[in-house]
Design an enzyme around this catalytic site. Structure first.
Site, PDB file in Angstrom:
ATOM      1  NE  ARG A  64      -0.717   1.557   3.898  1.00  0.00           N
ATOM      2  CZ  ARG A  64       0.391   2.204   4.248  1.00  0.00           C
ATOM      3  NH1 ARG A  64       1.521   1.553   4.484  1.00  0.00           N
ATOM      4  NH2 ARG A  64       0.389   3.513   4.332  1.00  0.00           N
ATOM      5  N   GLY A  65       0.253   2.402  -0.088  1.00  0.00           N
ATOM      6  CA  GLY A  65       0.985   3.658  -0.118  1.00  0.00           C
ATOM      7  C   GLY A  65       1.233   4.094  -1.542  1.00  0.00           C
ATOM      8  CB  ALA A  66       0.548   7.316  -3.262  1.00  0.00           C
ATOM      9  NE  ARG A  98      -6.409   0.709  -1.935  1.00  0.00           N
ATOM     10  CZ  ARG A  98      -6.067   1.254  -0.764  1.00  0.00           C
ATOM     11  NH1 ARG A  98      -4.808   1.214  -0.366  1.00  0.00           N
ATOM     12  NH2 ARG A  98      -6.957   1.844  -0.009  1.00  0.00           N
ATOM     13  CD  GLN A 212      -4.137   1.952   7.373  1.00  0.00           C
ATOM     14  OE1 GLN A 212      -4.729   2.457   8.330  1.00  0.00           O
ATOM     15  NE2 GLN A 212      -4.718   1.756   6.206  1.00  0.00           N
ATOM     16  CG  ASP A 253      -3.428   7.459  -0.925  1.00  0.00           C
ATOM     17  OD1 ASP A 253      -3.047   6.327  -1.245  1.00  0.00           O
ATOM     18  OD2 ASP A 253      -3.409   7.872   0.242  1.00  0.00           O
ATOM     19  CG  ASN A 263      -3.131  11.136   3.262  1.00  0.00           C
ATOM     20  OD1 ASN A 263      -2.408  10.418   2.567  1.00  0.00           O
ATOM     21  ND2 ASN A 263      -2.967  11.248   4.561  1.00  0.00           N
ATOM     22  CE  LYS A 264      -5.759   4.795   4.705  1.00  0.00           C
ATOM     23  NZ  LYS A 264      -6.571   3.751   4.018  1.00  0.00           N
TER      24      LYS A 264
END
Length: 381
Positions: A64-66, A98, A212, A253, A263-264
């Site tokens: 995960r993570g852009a 995603r 996370q 993201d 973002n999250k």
């Protein structure tokens, strides 16, 4: 990670925590991921031998993570090409895994474009596959360098906004080596401050519902010997009120053309708190996260995740039968849950966006476009 001694792509300095790498065992090429669903309890390598396995890893947040998703997407295309699978089909599966993470599509298109360009120039499929792999490795190298430069620019901005050092920084979700080919985005800035002796404390939001922050950012902070404290997301307001936050650092993201940041989920409330308390709110992301084709925040597609992530406390560990361990119900059966993966922070709440090409402050569409024009990384499709 049991097999972390395998070679990283040529020219890449391996980060302290290897989150992704290409490997070529006797059975054929594979992509090896550090399974983030198993952290912090275990460092387990997840081996993906085909694109469907990689798509599952992306959707379950094992990777995960852009920026890292961009790298994974590029390697996924290369994996399909080297193993002789349908590259167009693989690219479609990966790009749709995603929808909010713009880097994923960028990495996929970059490697796939290199593959098809090689074919157009007369290369056979084997040679075109090698070209796609080299493109993925190049993206990996570039992201590691971008991480280093973002950390440099980010700390310079902090020192300008907060002279004297002793920074107390609040971060949300995870934005370190686990999301990057290098040491990360927002976390890399805090890490650089720590190494320079200018970090007093890193405040780590737990980041419900998948934790996370608690599982991953605290893990990375501990590995690096940083002074950090974990807090529940809903404790952030009291921390601001007590004057214990000097700046907020988050990743992204997707960044729209007007400077709106996805973002999250939980990032937007932090921006509102920061604005009220006159605390800098800084977004750190590579220019590959900027999507100039998305006009504004309202145009960003926000991924909706399963409600059970909210209604259950789930364990990422494997059960005794080899399947996923069950979740603990925290709401009555049948409860409907609202579970967006991201929220949108408008540019007027953002003090600065820091990229590998420098910072934009105030955040405007014109300033963002000018900064991206200086980068060889961004493409407009």
């Amino acid at each position: 990670m049991a097999d972390q001694d395998a070679q990283s792509p040529v020219g890449i300095e391996p980060p302290a925590l290897p989150s992704i790498r290409w490997d070529e065992p006797p059975g054929g090429p594979v992509l090896v991921l550090l399974d983030q669903t198993r952290l912090p309890a275990e460092e387990v390598g997840l081996v993906c031998a085909d694109v469907p396995a990689l798509v599952r890893a992306i959707q379950t947040l094992a990777v995960r993570g852009a920026p890292l998703l961009g790298i994974a997407g590029a390697y996924g295309v290369a994996l399909a090409a080297v193993r002789g699978y349908d590259v167009a089909e693989a690219a479609g599966l990966l790009e749709g895994a995603r929808p909010t993470a713009v880097n994923l599509g960028y990495g996929v298109r970059r490697a796939a474009g290199a593959y098809w360009a090689a074919l157009d120039k007369g290369a056979d499929r084997q040679r075109a596959a090698a070209v796609a792999l080299e493109e993925a490795k190049a993206l990996h190298r570039e992201d590691a360098e971008a991480s280093r430069r973002m950390a440099q620019y980010g700390l310079a901005l902090l020192d300008e906004l907060l002279p004297g050092g002793g920074h107390q920084l609040l971060t949300h979700c995870n934005s370190g080596a686990l999301v990057s080919g290098g040491e990360g985005t927002a976390f890399a800035v805090a890490l650089r401050a720590h190494r320079a002796g200018r970090l007093r404390r890193l405040w780590v939001d737990e980041t419900r519902p998948l934790l996370q922050g608690a599982r991953l950012t605290a893990y990375e902070a501990a590995r690096n010997g940083m002074a950090y404290s974990l807090l529940t997301d809903n404790a952030a307001g009291s921390l601001f009120a007590a004057g214990e936050v000097d700046a907020v650092l988050i990743g992204a993201d997707r960044i729209a053309a007007d400077g709106s940041v996805a973002n999250k989920v939980g990032s937007y409330p932090l921006a509102v708190l920061a604005k009220y308390h006159h605390v800098p709110f800084i977004v750190v992301a590579p220019t590959t996260t900027v999507d100039l084709e998305t006009a504004d925040g309202a145009s960003i597609i926000v991924e909706q995740r399963p409600g059970r992530e909210v209604t259950e406390l789930t364990s990422p560990q494997i059960g005794p039968d080899g399947g996923e361990a069950g979740g603990l119900l925290v709401a009555p059966l049948g409860t409907q849950a609202y579970n967006p993966a991201f929220d949108i922070t408008p540019p007027e709440l953002i003090t600065a966006i820091v990229t590998e090409e420098g910072s934009v402050s105030p955040v405007t569409g014109v300033g963002l476009a000018e900064l991206c024009a200086r980068s060889s990384q961004i493409t407009i499709s």
